[in-house]
Design a protein around this motif. Structure first.
Motif, PDB file in Angstrom:
ATOM      1  N   LEU A 142       0.823  -1.204   0.000  1.00  0.00           N
ATOM      2  CA  LEU A 142       0.000   0.000   0.000  1.00  0.00           C
ATOM      3  C   LEU A 142       0.863   1.262   0.000  1.00  0.00           C
ATOM      4  N   THR A 143       1.901   1.278   0.839  1.00  0.00           N
ATOM      5  CA  THR A 143       2.756   2.452   0.957  1.00  0.00           C
ATOM      6  C   THR A 143       3.524   2.716  -0.334  1.00  0.00           C
ATOM      7  N   LEU A 144       4.254   1.714  -0.809  1.00  0.00           N
ATOM      8  CA  LEU A 144       5.031   1.870  -2.031  1.00  0.00           C
ATOM      9  C   LEU A 144       4.123   2.124  -3.234  1.00  0.00           C
ATOM     10  N   GLY A 145       3.014   1.398  -3.279  1.00  0.00           N
ATOM     11  CA  GLY A 145       2.086   1.542  -4.396  1.00  0.00           C
ATOM     12  C   GLY A 145       1.492   2.925  -4.483  1.00  0.00           C
ATOM     13  N   SER A 146       1.037   3.461  -3.357  1.00  0.00           N
ATOM     14  CA  SER A 146       0.400   4.784  -3.365  1.00  0.00           C
ATOM     15  C   SER A 146       1.389   5.862  -3.797  1.00  0.00           C
ATOM     16  N   ILE A 147       2.621   5.784  -3.297  1.00  0.00           N
ATOM     17  CA  ILE A 147       3.645   6.776  -3.649  1.00  0.00           C
ATOM     18  C   ILE A 147       3.956   6.733  -5.146  1.00  0.00           C
ATOM     19  N   CYS A 148       4.216   5.530  -5.650  1.00  0.00           N
ATOM     20  CA  CYS A 148       4.601   5.372  -7.057  1.00  0.00           C
ATOM     21  C   CYS A 148       3.459   5.734  -8.008  1.00  0.00           C
TER      22      CYS A 148
END
Length: 205
Positions: A76-82
């Motif tokens: 969720l964290t990496l996905g939302s940022i990218c």
């Protein structure tokens, strides 16, 4: 009978992948702004990740994602940022000329972006698991393989057709149309990214 289940899987796959989403927006934007070789690579890599996601959902990987809170939070964290970064980049980009850009874009970068718009959405994995997993539970093992085969064929057909049609007709688009397409694709991808970030915030509150 086998052909019937392949056809059912194919029709399901088209209905599943056709609605405009992150993948379609990314493929469309690539087909308009990049060379046909880059567009083809993008379509093929997107197909690979889309099929692997469908297989993962079909065989229940979403179950493990639900069980692993840490893994879900990381995605969720990496996905939302990218995803938010990709969306904002498209929104801010202003096409000056109708020309292909970054023709020699690396396979690694294309693969990373395709991976992000396909796999970095745990909600899609969970929803896909419920949908595809639910269908699989109604089919016997030897028949279910033909159904998921049809779904994979639908993914191949859709993304190759979409990228080819847009790439062939991109010269008909002027700068104003390109700008609008950038905004639409960017907002679609940004919306997914914001939704991921919102899901993460709600999770920690």
């Amino acid at each position: 009978m086998k052909l019937t289940y392949i056809l059912q899987g194919f029709l399901f796959g088209l209905a599943y992948v056709a609605p405009i989403g992150m993948q379609n927006a990314y493929v469309i934007n690539t087909a308009i702004h990049k060379s046909r070789s880059v567009t083809l690579k993008t379509a093929l890599i997107t197909i690979f990740f889309d099929i692997t996601l469908a297989l993962a959902c079909f065989f229940g990987v979403g179950f493990f994602l639900q069980k692993s809170v840490i893994l879900k939070d990381i995605i969720l964290t990496l996905g939302s940022i990218c995803v938010i970064y990709i969306g904002l980049s498209l929104i801010k980009s202003v096409p000056d000329e109708l020309q292909e850009t970054k023709i020699n874009e690396s396979i690694l970068k294309i693969s990373l972006q395709c991976l992000i718009v396909t796999w970095f959405n745990p909600q899609a994995i969970i929803d896909g698991t419920l949908l595809l997993g639910g269908i699989r539970s109604t089919l016997v093992d030897n028949i279910s393989n033909f159904f998921i085969l049809g779904t994979a064929i639908a993914s191949i057909t859709w993304f190759l057709s979409l990228s080819t049609i847009v790439s062939i007709n991109k010269n008909r688009f002027n700068k104003k149309v390109l700008r609008i397409i950038n905004l639409i694709c960017g907002f679609i991808i940004l919306l997914y990214g914001v939704n991921l970030a919102y899901s993460l915030i709600i999770h920690f509150l």
